[in-house]
Scaffold this motif. Sequence first.
Motif, PDB file in Angstrom:
ATOM      1  N   PRO A  41      28.221 -31.111 -85.651  1.00  0.00           N
ATOM      2  CA  PRO A  41      28.367 -31.675 -87.005  1.00  0.00           C
ATOM      3  C   PRO A  41      27.945 -33.142 -87.044  1.00  0.00           C
ATOM      4  CG  PRO A  41      30.279 -30.360 -86.450  1.00  0.00           C
ATOM      5  CD  PRO A  41      29.454 -30.465 -85.193  1.00  0.00           C
ATOM      6  N   GLY A  42      27.092 -33.479 -88.009  1.00  0.00           N
ATOM      7  CA  GLY A  42      26.657 -34.860 -88.176  1.00  0.00           C
ATOM      8  C   GLY A  42      25.615 -35.325 -87.188  1.00  0.00           C
ATOM      9  N   LYS A  43      25.131 -34.419 -86.338  1.00  0.00           N
ATOM     10  CA  LYS A  43      24.142 -34.794 -85.331  1.00  0.00           C
ATOM     11  C   LYS A  43      22.876 -33.970 -85.491  1.00  0.00           C
ATOM     12  CE  LYS A  43      27.402 -36.406 -81.821  1.00  0.00           C
ATOM     13  NZ  LYS A  43      27.789 -36.311 -80.379  1.00  0.00           N
ATOM     14  N   GLN A  44      21.799 -34.471 -84.875  1.00  0.00           N
ATOM     15  CA  GLN A  44      20.547 -33.734 -84.916  1.00  0.00           C
ATOM     16  C   GLN A  44      20.568 -32.602 -83.907  1.00  0.00           C
ATOM     17  OE1 GLN A  44      17.335 -36.577 -84.386  1.00  0.00           O
ATOM     18  NE2 GLN A  44      17.228 -36.945 -86.583  1.00  0.00           N
ATOM     19  N   ARG A  45      19.739 -31.614 -84.177  1.00  0.00           N
ATOM     20  CA  ARG A  45      19.602 -30.507 -83.229  1.00  0.00           C
ATOM     21  C   ARG A  45      18.985 -31.042 -81.938  1.00  0.00           C
ATOM     22  NH1 ARG A  45      17.287 -24.846 -85.417  1.00  0.00           N
ATOM     23  NH2 ARG A  45      18.884 -25.399 -86.932  1.00  0.00           N
ATOM     24  N   GLU A  46      19.533 -30.594 -80.805  1.00  0.00           N
ATOM     25  CA  GLU A  46      19.033 -31.069 -79.523  1.00  0.00           C
ATOM     26  C   GLU A  46      18.767 -29.905 -78.577  1.00  0.00           C
ATOM     27  OE1 GLU A  46      21.977 -33.521 -77.622  1.00  0.00           O
ATOM     28  OE2 GLU A  46      23.415 -31.883 -77.415  1.00  0.00           O
ATOM     29  N   LEU A  47      17.821 -30.147 -77.682  1.00  0.00           N
ATOM     30  CA  LEU A  47      17.477 -29.135 -76.690  1.00  0.00           C
ATOM     31  C   LEU A  47      18.587 -29.019 -75.664  1.00  0.00           C
ATOM     32  CD1 LEU A  47      14.089 -28.583 -74.993  1.00  0.00           C
ATOM     33  CD2 LEU A  47      16.102 -28.912 -73.570  1.00  0.00           C
ATOM     34  N   VAL A  48      18.927 -27.794 -75.302  1.00  0.00           N
ATOM     35  CA  VAL A  48      19.912 -27.531 -74.256  1.00  0.00           C
ATOM     36  C   VAL A  48      19.203 -27.051 -72.991  1.00  0.00           C
ATOM     37  CG1 VAL A  48      21.904 -26.149 -73.571  1.00  0.00           C
ATOM     38  CG2 VAL A  48      21.701 -26.977 -75.942  1.00  0.00           C
ATOM     39  N   ALA A  49      18.391 -26.012 -73.125  1.00  0.00           N
ATOM     40  CA  ALA A  49      17.698 -25.447 -71.969  1.00  0.00           C
ATOM     41  C   ALA A  49      16.531 -24.602 -72.444  1.00  0.00           C
ATOM     42  CB  ALA A  49      18.643 -24.599 -71.122  1.00  0.00           C
ATOM     43  N   THR A  50      15.472 -24.561 -71.640  1.00  0.00           N
ATOM     44  CA  THR A  50      14.336 -23.711 -71.926  1.00  0.00           C
ATOM     45  C   THR A  50      13.916 -22.978 -70.662  1.00  0.00           C
ATOM     46  OG1 THR A  50      12.731 -25.467 -71.477  1.00  0.00           O
ATOM     47  CG2 THR A  50      13.448 -25.202 -73.771  1.00  0.00           C
ATOM     48  N   ILE A  51      13.220 -21.862 -70.851  1.00  0.00           N
ATOM     49  CA  ILE A  51      12.696 -21.097 -69.725  1.00  0.00           C
ATOM     50  C   ILE A  51      11.343 -20.541 -70.125  1.00  0.00           C
ATOM     51  CG2 ILE A  51      13.929 -18.988 -70.430  1.00  0.00           C
ATOM     52  CD1 ILE A  51      14.276 -18.417 -67.386  1.00  0.00           C
ATOM     53  N   THR A  52      10.353 -20.698 -69.250  1.00  0.00           N
ATOM     54  CA  THR A  52       9.013 -20.201 -69.549  1.00  0.00           C
ATOM     55  C   THR A  52       8.890 -18.737 -69.140  1.00  0.00           C
ATOM     56  OG1 THR A  52       8.029 -20.688 -67.401  1.00  0.00           O
ATOM     57  CG2 THR A  52       8.158 -22.496 -69.003  1.00  0.00           C
ATOM     58  N   ARG A  66      25.942 -27.177 -65.035  1.00  0.00           N
ATOM     59  CA  ARG A  66      27.005 -26.402 -65.714  1.00  0.00           C
ATOM     60  C   ARG A  66      26.443 -25.179 -66.447  1.00  0.00           C
ATOM     61  NH1 ARG A  66      29.730 -28.601 -69.837  1.00  0.00           N
ATOM     62  NH2 ARG A  66      28.032 -29.979 -70.496  1.00  0.00           N
ATOM     63  N   PHE A  67      25.258 -25.306 -66.998  1.00  0.00           N
ATOM     64  CA  PHE A  67      24.651 -24.220 -67.770  1.00  0.00           C
ATOM     65  C   PHE A  67      23.484 -23.613 -66.984  1.00  0.00           C
ATOM     66  CE2 PHE A  67      25.725 -25.826 -72.344  1.00  0.00           C
ATOM     67  CZ  PHE A  67      27.055 -25.963 -71.972  1.00  0.00           C
ATOM     68  N   THR A  68      23.281 -22.318 -67.187  1.00  0.00           N
ATOM     69  CA  THR A  68      22.145 -21.635 -66.564  1.00  0.00           C
ATOM     70  C   THR A  68      21.474 -20.742 -67.588  1.00  0.00           C
ATOM     71  OG1 THR A  68      23.267 -21.611 -64.415  1.00  0.00           O
ATOM     72  CG2 THR A  68      21.403 -20.116 -64.703  1.00  0.00           C
ATOM     73  N   ILE A  69      20.174 -20.914 -67.741  1.00  0.00           N
ATOM     74  CA  ILE A  69      19.404 -20.064 -68.643  1.00  0.00           C
ATOM     75  C   ILE A  69      18.698 -19.002 -67.817  1.00  0.00           C
ATOM     76  CG2 ILE A  69      17.353 -21.559 -68.578  1.00  0.00           C
ATOM     77  CD1 ILE A  69      16.925 -20.849 -71.566  1.00  0.00           C
ATOM     78  N   SER A  70      18.632 -17.799 -68.366  1.00  0.00           N
ATOM     79  CA  SER A  70      17.950 -16.713 -67.664  1.00  0.00           C
ATOM     80  C   SER A  70      17.360 -15.756 -68.696  1.00  0.00           C
ATOM     81  CB  SER A  70      18.909 -15.964 -66.732  1.00  0.00           C
ATOM     82  OG  SER A  70      19.966 -15.371 -67.468  1.00  0.00           O
ATOM     83  N   ARG A  71      16.507 -14.863 -68.225  1.00  0.00           N
ATOM     84  CA  ARG A  71      15.876 -13.922 -69.136  1.00  0.00           C
ATOM     85  C   ARG A  71      15.790 -12.547 -68.498  1.00  0.00           C
ATOM     86  NH1 ARG A  71      10.475 -16.439 -70.617  1.00  0.00           N
ATOM     87  NH2 ARG A  71       9.878 -14.347 -71.273  1.00  0.00           N
ATOM     88  N   ASP A  72      15.853 -11.524 -69.329  1.00  0.00           N
ATOM     89  CA  ASP A  72      15.667 -10.141 -68.902  1.00  0.00           C
ATOM     90  C   ASP A  72      14.551  -9.578 -69.765  1.00  0.00           C
ATOM     91  OD1 ASP A  72      15.762  -7.388 -68.460  1.00  0.00           O
ATOM     92  OD2 ASP A  72      17.922  -7.411 -68.123  1.00  0.00           O
TER      93      ASP A  72
END
Length: 119
Positions: A41-52, A66-72
């Motif tokens: 709230p009240g803030k701009q959208r920000e990138l958290v994680a990306t995966i190619t 702390r965070f892990t991005i993955s894809r299936d």
Amino acid sequence: QVQLVESGGGLVQPGGSLRLSCAASGSIFSFNRMGWYRQAPGKQRELVATITRYDWANYADSVKGRFTISRDNAKNTVYLQMNSLKPEDTAVYYCNARSTVAGSPYDYWGQGTQVTVSS
């Protein structure tokens, strides 16, 4: 038309974990990359994680370790495993898919899922 549907948000206590899922209507391998963004709230959208498509991952400094991005690819789904959650992680989390249209990047967005970290 590409559709991205997020799920897995909710209320969790500090130190807890959540796993977000983003199901795409088509093959996620067709996208240059997929990722997660968040907006508090009240803030701009920000990138958290990306995966190619080649599984190269990138993280915001605030979530590294702390965070892990993955894809299936078989399930056309991207995940965000969030551990050691903090109150400052509270935000609406959006799934993003980036493609190339006429030589320029084009972004698709999901509707967002709320994550609230509070005791």
